[in-house]
Design an enzyme around this catalytic site. Sequence first.
Site, mmCIF file in Angstrom:
data_model
loop_
_atom_site.group_PDB
_atom_site.id
_atom_site.type_symbol
_atom_site.label_atom_id
_atom_site.label_comp_id
_atom_site.label_asym_id
_atom_site.label_seq_id
_atom_site.Cartn_x
_atom_site.Cartn_y
_atom_site.Cartn_z
ATOM 1 N N LYS A 80 0.855 -1.186 0.000
ATOM 2 C CA LYS A 80 0.000 0.000 0.000
ATOM 3 C C LYS A 80 0.887 1.230 0.000
ATOM 4 C CE LYS A 80 -4.556 0.740 0.256
ATOM 5 N NZ LYS A 80 -5.590 -0.046 -0.423
ATOM 6 N N VAL A 181 -22.441 6.706 0.603
ATOM 7 C CA VAL A 181 -22.966 6.472 -0.744
ATOM 8 C C VAL A 181 -22.106 7.179 -1.784
ATOM 9 C CG1 VAL A 181 -25.334 5.872 -0.188
ATOM 10 C CG2 VAL A 181 -24.705 8.285 -0.334
ATOM 11 N N GLY A 182 -20.796 6.935 -1.675
ATOM 12 C CA GLY A 182 -19.887 7.385 -2.725
ATOM 13 C C GLY A 182 -20.045 6.478 -3.929
ATOM 14 N N VAL A 184 -18.943 3.422 -4.608
ATOM 15 C CA VAL A 184 -19.282 2.031 -4.315
ATOM 16 C C VAL A 184 -20.655 1.924 -3.663
ATOM 17 C CG1 VAL A 184 -18.633 -0.052 -3.035
ATOM 18 C CG2 VAL A 184 -16.868 1.343 -4.127
#
Length: 373
Positions: A80, A181-182, A184
Amino acid sequence: MEVIESMNKYSFEQIVFCNDNKTGLKGIIAIHNTTLGPAMGGTRIAPYKSEEEALADVMRLSRAMTYKNAVAGLYYGGGKGVIIADPKKDKSEALMRAYGRFINSLGGRYIAGEDVGSTEEDMLAIRRETPFVIGLPKVYGGSGNVSEPTAYGIWKGIKASSAHVFGDPSLKGKRIAIQGVGNVGSSLCHYLKQEGAEIFISDVDENKVGMVAAQTGAKPVVNEEIHRLEVDVFSPCALGGILHDQTIPQLKCRIVAGAANNPLVHEEEHAQMLADRGIVYVVDYVINAGGVMCASNELIGYNPKRVYFEVDNIYNKVTEMLKIARDKNVTTAKAAMMMANRRFQDENNIPRLAYSFKPPMFSSPGPRINSEE
């Protein structure tokens, strides 16, 4: 934080600190484990309050990628990257290209991708300096935005957990609360609407809530209250760390299954708390692997049909995890870890004289993407 001591405790292979005064780049790349192949994971861009906070986050996320890639059946390890910056103010092509040069210096040990705060365009900037990046725009042969296959995998995982808990994978009439609720979370709403679920949504951005509610018929809820709703499924799809000693006792659901990475503050301790309350926890890196499964397909030539064929298997992975947890009387967190460790053991048992992993697109340096394109 004592860096070397922490690396030893969690079996990290390498941590790279990136600094470029000209562009203002301050970043960290963490490579946790490359048993299955080169480390693969997104790059998160966030205004961390301190270097220590950024380091803790990149190490936590890197370890999760090791297990996510293993359980998903991918031949990639866990890595990452994080960049300490405000993505709305500090990000520039020059900064991303400087970061790309650091990635390139690792010679393929780390393959970067999108994460919170980074975009397809950022991946394209990185690609101008290194081939070791995925998540490119579709016009450049990449997978584009991976939110849709991620949401598809979440939907499949919720259906698998519904079959386990209620004896039926159908979500018709099920009450499902989605926090966040972006890209995805909003896509997940559409899948749930198709099945006839009763949907409740929240987000820190009220405009997003209003838009998704208008599109799907979901019922808006105050963000701080959504986890308290009496529902069948609570689906955290925003940032992690939302389930802890204070919030877990407030849950009134049968299942926790969502897209958020690391939703539990302390994985094993809080997985046990959920189990003690009779709540089935679908481990994040098992259910939300659709994104990395999609983006990694770029390395063999992106094919959307193949992507969704592979993401479909998340249903089986969740089912397997829940069965192990039930049969062995362990938490789902331990069950998921057992699935990952089995992959590592299988890989280590393969005899080889030498090991050299080069995905097709990395077999030769190839031309860099020019800025003029």
